[in-house]
Design a protein around this motif. Structure first.
Motif, PDB file in Angstrom:
ATOM      1  N   LEU A  89       5.683  50.228  51.783  1.00  0.00           N
ATOM      2  CA  LEU A  89       5.180  48.895  52.149  1.00  0.00           C
ATOM      3  C   LEU A  89       3.666  48.822  52.017  1.00  0.00           C
ATOM      4  O   LEU A  89       2.959  49.766  52.369  1.00  0.00           O
ATOM      5  CB  LEU A  89       5.562  48.562  53.589  1.00  0.00           C
ATOM      6  N   ASN A  90       3.180  47.693  51.556  1.00  0.00           N
ATOM      7  CA  ASN A  90       1.744  47.429  51.546  1.00  0.00           C
ATOM      8  C   ASN A  90       1.387  46.801  52.889  1.00  0.00           C
ATOM      9  O   ASN A  90       1.523  45.588  53.081  1.00  0.00           O
ATOM     10  CB  ASN A  90       1.386  46.486  50.392  1.00  0.00           C
ATOM     11  N   LEU A  91       0.939  47.611  53.814  1.00  0.00           N
ATOM     12  CA  LEU A  91       0.688  47.146  55.174  1.00  0.00           C
ATOM     13  C   LEU A  91      -0.511  46.201  55.277  1.00  0.00           C
ATOM     14  O   LEU A  91      -0.661  45.491  56.269  1.00  0.00           O
ATOM     15  CB  LEU A  91       0.510  48.339  56.108  1.00  0.00           C
ATOM     16  N   GLU A  92      -1.337  46.192  54.256  1.00  0.00           N
ATOM     17  CA  GLU A  92      -2.516  45.315  54.273  1.00  0.00           C
ATOM     18  C   GLU A  92      -2.143  43.833  54.270  1.00  0.00           C
ATOM     19  O   GLU A  92      -2.935  42.998  54.700  1.00  0.00           O
ATOM     20  CB  GLU A  92      -3.433  45.630  53.088  1.00  0.00           C
ATOM     21  N   ILE A  93      -0.954  43.499  53.779  1.00  0.00           N
ATOM     22  CA  ILE A  93      -0.577  42.086  53.712  1.00  0.00           C
ATOM     23  C   ILE A  93       0.005  41.571  55.026  1.00  0.00           C
ATOM     24  O   ILE A  93       0.201  40.373  55.188  1.00  0.00           O
ATOM     25  CB  ILE A  93       0.444  41.810  52.577  1.00  0.00           C
ATOM     26  N   PHE A  94       0.255  42.473  55.973  1.00  0.00           N
ATOM     27  CA  PHE A  94       0.844  42.069  57.250  1.00  0.00           C
ATOM     28  C   PHE A  94      -0.243  41.687  58.246  1.00  0.00           C
ATOM     29  O   PHE A  94      -1.334  42.252  58.246  1.00  0.00           O
ATOM     30  CB  PHE A  94       1.705  43.197  57.820  1.00  0.00           C
ATOM     31  N   PRO A  95       0.083  40.747  59.139  1.00  0.00           N
ATOM     32  CA  PRO A  95      -0.907  40.319  60.138  1.00  0.00           C
ATOM     33  C   PRO A  95      -1.125  41.398  61.195  1.00  0.00           C
ATOM     34  O   PRO A  95      -0.261  42.249  61.421  1.00  0.00           O
ATOM     35  CB  PRO A  95      -0.248  39.082  60.765  1.00  0.00           C
ATOM     36  N   LYS A  96      -2.275  41.358  61.802  1.00  0.00           N
ATOM     37  CA  LYS A  96      -2.617  42.247  62.914  1.00  0.00           C
ATOM     38  C   LYS A  96      -2.707  41.403  64.186  1.00  0.00           C
ATOM     39  O   LYS A  96      -2.950  40.191  64.131  1.00  0.00           O
ATOM     40  CB  LYS A  96      -3.971  42.930  62.674  1.00  0.00           C
ATOM     41  N   LEU A  97      -2.533  42.049  65.315  1.00  0.00           N
ATOM     42  CA  LEU A  97      -2.712  41.330  66.569  1.00  0.00           C
ATOM     43  C   LEU A  97      -4.134  40.785  66.627  1.00  0.00           C
ATOM     44  O   LEU A  97      -5.070  41.471  66.189  1.00  0.00           O
ATOM     45  CB  LEU A  97      -2.516  42.270  67.766  1.00  0.00           C
TER      46      LEU A  97
END
Length: 177
Positions: free
Chosen positions: A148-156
């Protein structure tokens, strides 16, 4: 009622696990396993590593991850308008037990309902990520989190603790959950 009037178990499980996964990523936890295949742990599973002891802020984040599966279930139900088989949400009892344990470990005020409110706000704002993740899980029931490319997911958001404290204060004053 026909079968089309009910949410499919595949959809329920995929969205439930996607809710856990999106929140775990948002909390900065490292995903270790993603599956919607039945196992001895349940109908699906998201494994993650917190990277630190389960206390304070880390325990609070783990509580958010635990409630996020049920929250994703609820949001899917609201969005689809479909009935649930046996009128229940799948997999939430173990999640609730974990959330209660993490809330106790964090040493802060708050209830499972308070954490669900914050999770609801976050997942609703980021529903497209949950939805895409769930749709991927339906095609690939076991996924390698490393792919998974975690950079595209939102952060809290940076102020998530202030938001949680606000929800808890409203709840304590009888104005919240």
């Amino acid at each position: 009622m026909t079968a089309d009037d009910f949410e499919s178990e595949l959809d329920i499980v995929a969205y439930h696990e996607a809710g856990h996964a999106v929140m775990a990523i948002a909390c900065g936890f490292r995903l270790t396993e993603l599956s919607i295949n039945p196992s001895d742990v349940g109908r699906g599973f998201v494994g993650y590593v917190t990277g630190a002891a389960l206390e304070g802020e880390i325990a609070q984040k783990a509580a958010l991850v635990s409630v996020s599966g049920l929250v994703a279930d609820m949001l899917l139900s609201q969005q689809s308008g479909k009935a649930r088989p046996n009128d229940e949400f799948l997999g939430h009892f173990n999640d609730q037990e974990n959330a209660h344990r993490y809330i106790r470990l964090c040493g802060q005020r708050g209830s499972i309902d308070d954490y669900m409110v914050l999770s609801m706000l976050f997942l609703r704002e980021n529903w497209s990520h949950v939805s895409r993740f769930a749709e991927m899980l339906k095609v690939f029931p076991t996924m390698n989190p490393g792919a998974l490319n975690l950079e595209i997911f939102p952060k809290l958001p940076e102020d998530w603790r202030r938001r949680l404290d606000s929800v808890v204060a409203q709840s304590d004053a009888g104005m919240g959950p």
